[in-house]
Design an enzyme around this catalytic site. Structure first.
Site, PDB file in Angstrom:
ATOM      1  CG  ASP A 163       3.918   5.749  -3.939  1.00  0.00           C
ATOM      2  OD1 ASP A 163       3.708   6.792  -3.161  1.00  0.00           O
ATOM      3  OD2 ASP A 163       3.557   4.727  -3.959  1.00  0.00           O
ATOM      4  CG  HIS A 223      -2.089   0.985   1.237  1.00  0.00           C
ATOM      5  ND1 HIS A 223      -2.039   2.004   0.326  1.00  0.00           N
ATOM      6  CD2 HIS A 223      -2.863   1.203   2.151  1.00  0.00           C
ATOM      7  CE1 HIS A 223      -3.326   2.519   0.625  1.00  0.00           C
ATOM      8  NE2 HIS A 223      -3.799   2.289   1.709  1.00  0.00           N
ATOM      9  CG  HIS A 255      -2.795   2.814  -9.426  1.00  0.00           C
ATOM     10  ND1 HIS A 255      -4.173   2.611  -9.273  1.00  0.00           N
ATOM     11  CD2 HIS A 255      -2.405   3.730  -8.373  1.00  0.00           C
ATOM     12  CE1 HIS A 255      -4.525   3.374  -8.407  1.00  0.00           C
ATOM     13  NE2 HIS A 255      -3.418   3.943  -7.670  1.00  0.00           N
TER      14      HIS A 255
HETATM   15  N1  COA Z   1       7.509  -2.991 -12.344  1.00  0.00           N
HETATM   16  C1  COA Z   1       7.436  -4.021 -13.385  1.00  0.00           C
HETATM   17  N2  COA Z   1       6.382  -4.778 -13.625  1.00  0.00           N
HETATM   18  C2  COA Z   1       5.200  -4.702 -13.140  1.00  0.00           C
HETATM   19  C3  COA Z   1       5.144  -3.351 -12.170  1.00  0.00           C
HETATM   20  C4  COA Z   1       6.281  -2.652 -11.827  1.00  0.00           C
HETATM   21  N3  COA Z   1       6.321  -1.661 -11.310  1.00  0.00           N
HETATM   22  N4  COA Z   1       3.940  -3.324 -11.819  1.00  0.00           N
HETATM   23  C5  COA Z   1       3.248  -4.531 -12.336  1.00  0.00           C
HETATM   24  N5  COA Z   1       4.126  -5.010 -13.316  1.00  0.00           N
HETATM   25  C6  COA Z   1       3.971  -6.370 -13.930  1.00  0.00           C
HETATM   26  C7  COA Z   1       3.441  -7.303 -13.106  1.00  0.00           C
HETATM   27  O1  COA Z   1       4.826  -8.159 -12.822  1.00  0.00           O
HETATM   28  C8  COA Z   1       2.445  -8.409 -13.996  1.00  0.00           C
HETATM   29  O2  COA Z   1       3.020  -9.020 -14.675  1.00  0.00           O
HETATM   30  P1  COA Z   1       2.745 -10.710 -15.316  1.00  0.00           P
HETATM   31  O3  COA Z   1       1.533 -10.165 -15.833  1.00  0.00           O
HETATM   32  O4  COA Z   1       3.628 -10.749 -16.427  1.00  0.00           O
HETATM   33  O5  COA Z   1       2.810 -11.136 -13.989  1.00  0.00           O
HETATM   34  C9  COA Z   1       1.754  -7.224 -14.528  1.00  0.00           C
HETATM   35  O6  COA Z   1       2.744  -6.080 -14.729  1.00  0.00           O
HETATM   36  C10 COA Z   1       0.303  -6.697 -13.799  1.00  0.00           C
HETATM   37  O7  COA Z   1       0.646  -6.696 -12.537  1.00  0.00           O
HETATM   38  P2  COA Z   1      -0.336  -6.689 -11.227  1.00  0.00           P
HETATM   39  O8  COA Z   1       0.469  -7.283  -9.973  1.00  0.00           O
HETATM   40  O9  COA Z   1      -1.437  -7.797 -11.551  1.00  0.00           O
HETATM   41  O10 COA Z   1      -1.089  -5.646 -10.943  1.00  0.00           O
HETATM   42  P3  COA Z   1      -1.889  -4.958  -9.967  1.00  0.00           P
HETATM   43  O11 COA Z   1      -2.862  -4.196 -10.493  1.00  0.00           O
HETATM   44  O12 COA Z   1      -2.161  -5.987  -8.848  1.00  0.00           O
HETATM   45  O13 COA Z   1      -0.710  -4.130  -8.932  1.00  0.00           O
HETATM   46  C11 COA Z   1       0.767  -2.490  -7.988  1.00  0.00           C
HETATM   47  C12 COA Z   1      -0.503  -2.949  -8.924  1.00  0.00           C
HETATM   48  C13 COA Z   1       0.881  -1.003  -7.763  1.00  0.00           C
HETATM   49  C14 COA Z   1       0.671  -3.407  -6.804  1.00  0.00           C
HETATM   50  C15 COA Z   1       1.820  -2.854  -8.945  1.00  0.00           C
HETATM   51  O14 COA Z   1       1.818  -2.376 -10.166  1.00  0.00           O
HETATM   52  C16 COA Z   1       3.199  -2.751  -8.223  1.00  0.00           C
HETATM   53  O15 COA Z   1       3.688  -3.586  -7.463  1.00  0.00           O
HETATM   54  N6  COA Z   1       4.015  -1.559  -8.529  1.00  0.00           N
HETATM   55  C17 COA Z   1       5.334  -1.273  -7.790  1.00  0.00           C
HETATM   56  C18 COA Z   1       5.086  -0.639  -6.311  1.00  0.00           C
HETATM   57  C19 COA Z   1       4.400   0.472  -6.473  1.00  0.00           C
HETATM   58  O16 COA Z   1       4.708   1.501  -7.042  1.00  0.00           O
HETATM   59  N7  COA Z   1       3.450   0.848  -5.628  1.00  0.00           N
HETATM   60  C20 COA Z   1       2.494   2.120  -5.422  1.00  0.00           C
HETATM   61  C21 COA Z   1       1.184   1.982  -5.765  1.00  0.00           C
HETATM   62  S1  COA Z   1       0.302   3.471  -5.940  1.00  0.00           S
END
Ligand code: COA
Length: 379
Positions: free
Chosen positions: A315, A219, A259
């Site tokens: 972020d 989060h 996101h």
């Molecule tokens: N860097 C590299 N790859 C990423 C990524 C990132 N920051 N964010 C997502 N992906 C990839 C995942 O590995 C996944 O790949 P796959 O389908 O081959 O397994 C795909 O994109 C979808 O990711 P998913 O986890 O299903 O998306 P989500 O909507 O559940 O996740 C976040 C959203 C924010 C949790 C995720 O993008 C993330 O972990 N970001 C980095 C942390 C961050 O910046 N968090 C702040 C959020 S405001």
């Protein structure tokens, strides 16, 4: 009458559990509205305190109403002796989010809050930054400072943390960052707060729980990770693309990207990007903004990532902005909490207005009919 068929949705993705008039997120456009007003417009023209008022009351304040609200906040800024002892005696290496959570929780023990939920909400908004700044100074061995009632929330926080009045633009920048974090739909911490409020528990308990939820790395936390990544690149011999090649090669995610709702661009990141650019142009030291642009360009060109709709989130830019304002890296997530306090409290007040206990079900997937084994017969 038999029970209705349960709906199964692990993680509650896309499940509506409340009505809200507070914030609306449209991931397609993309846009974020606070009480119907575009957060980008508020970031340009309004302030964090005005926005908190807007979230709580539904309308922007008149000048007189804003003055009254500011007075309420400044009157409650000082923390009680009990809270300041907890904060000032916390070990220097305590996690700042733990200290903030404990300070908020402790405030209800020391008669430091009001009678009504709204008064408690004012207390949270006013005291959380005071407690955090006091910890920032105490752990450095510096004397803690009394809050100033001639400064707004952002300027007072920087003053109490750094020991000198910030220049106007720096205070304005922090104010905008807080405003952009003020509310964001039913995210995990806000949901936590609403669940606690739905039991008719108090607002301090709800915010304490919300801070606990925000602390988790899924989060809050990515703004700190972004800054640590930039520092690591700066200290290494590698360039940005070499560092990211290795990072992705290890299967790691790049912080500050992706996101659940925004697939094009996070509108908050749009505003913070321009601020990060400005701060970088006016601050000495490494060119953090230039490095962020390189990170962004790399991910845009990196088809594996770009084709998944992964774009900058809030972020990516907030970290370098806080860093340039003299906010310690481990305070970045607490800064998020300070800003989000406006939304948490507004959402809890909204929950009280039309409450229904939040009580979903879990599917029991364990064993049945297991016989009790006396302790001496257990293996
Ligand atoms: N860097 C590299 N790859 C990423 C990524 C990132 N920051 N964010 C997502 N992906 C990839 C995942 O590995 C996944 O790949 P796959 O389908 O081959 O397994 C795909 O994109 C979808 O990711 P998913 O986890 O299903 O998306 P989500 O909507 O559940 O996740 C976040 C959203 C924010 C949790 C995720 O993008 C993330 O972990 N970001 C980095 C942390 C961050 O910046 N968090 C702040 C959020 S405001």
């Amino acid at each position: 009458m038999s029970d209705p068929e349960p709906i199964r949705r692990i993680g509650l993705e896309n499940v509506i559990v409340a009505d809200t008039e507070l914030s609306h997120i449209d991931g397609e456009k993309p846009e974020l509205l606070y009480r119907g007003i575009d957060a980008r417009e508020l970031a340009e023209k309004s302030s964090y305190e005005e926005t908190a008022y807007l979230l709580w009351n539904g309308e922007l304040p008149t000048r007189e109403e804003l003055d009254g609200f500011r007075e309420e906040l400044t009157e409650r800024r000082a923390v009680s002796r009990g809270v300041s002892e907890v904060v000032e005696h916390a070990p220097d290496d305590a996690v700042p989010m733990d200290v903030l959570r404990t300070a908020v929780s402790t405030s209800s023990v020391y008669d430091d809050v009001g009678e009504t939920p709204r008064e408690n909400a004012v207390s949270v908004l006013a005291k959380a930054p005071t407690a955090l700044a006091a910890f920032g100074r105490a752990r450095e061995g510096d004397e803690t400072l009394e809050p100033r009632d001639d400064l707004d929330t952002a300027a007072n926080f920087l003053y109490m943390l750094n020991g000198e009045e910030p220049d106007d633009r720096h205070a304005e920048i922090l104010d905008t960052a807080l405003l952009l974090h003020a509310d964001h739909g039913l995210n995990a911490s806000t949901f936590t707060g609403r669940v606690i409020a739905s039991t008719e528990s108090d607002i301090i308990s709800a915010v304490t729980g919300a801070i606990g939820a925000l602390k988790g790395p899924l989060h809050g936390g990515a703004n700190q990770d972004v800054m640590e990544m930039l520092l690591a690149i700066d200290e290494s011999d590698e360039d940005v693309s070499g560092y990211l090649d290795e990072m992705l090669g290890r299967g790691e995610r790049v912080p500050g990207f992706g996101h659940r709702v925004y697939k094009e661009f996070d509108p908050r990141a749009e505003v913070l990007k321009e601020i990060a650019r400005e701060v970088s142009e006016t601050t000495d030291g490494p060119d953090w903004f230039g490095m962020l642009e390189e990170v962004e360009a790399y991910l845009r060109e990196e088809k594996r990532i770009h084709e998944k709709g992964i774009s900058p989130n809030v972020d990516l830019y907030s970290g370098t902005v806080y860093y340039s304002l003299g906010v310690p890296i481990d305070f970045f997530v607490p800064m998020f909490a300070v800003g989000r306090s406006a939304g948490w409290t507004a959402q809890v007040l909204e929950q009280y207005d039309d409450n229904r206990l939040v009580r979903p079900r879990a599917e029991y997937v364990g064993r049945n009919g297991v016989e009790y084994t006396p302790i001496d017969e257990r293996e």
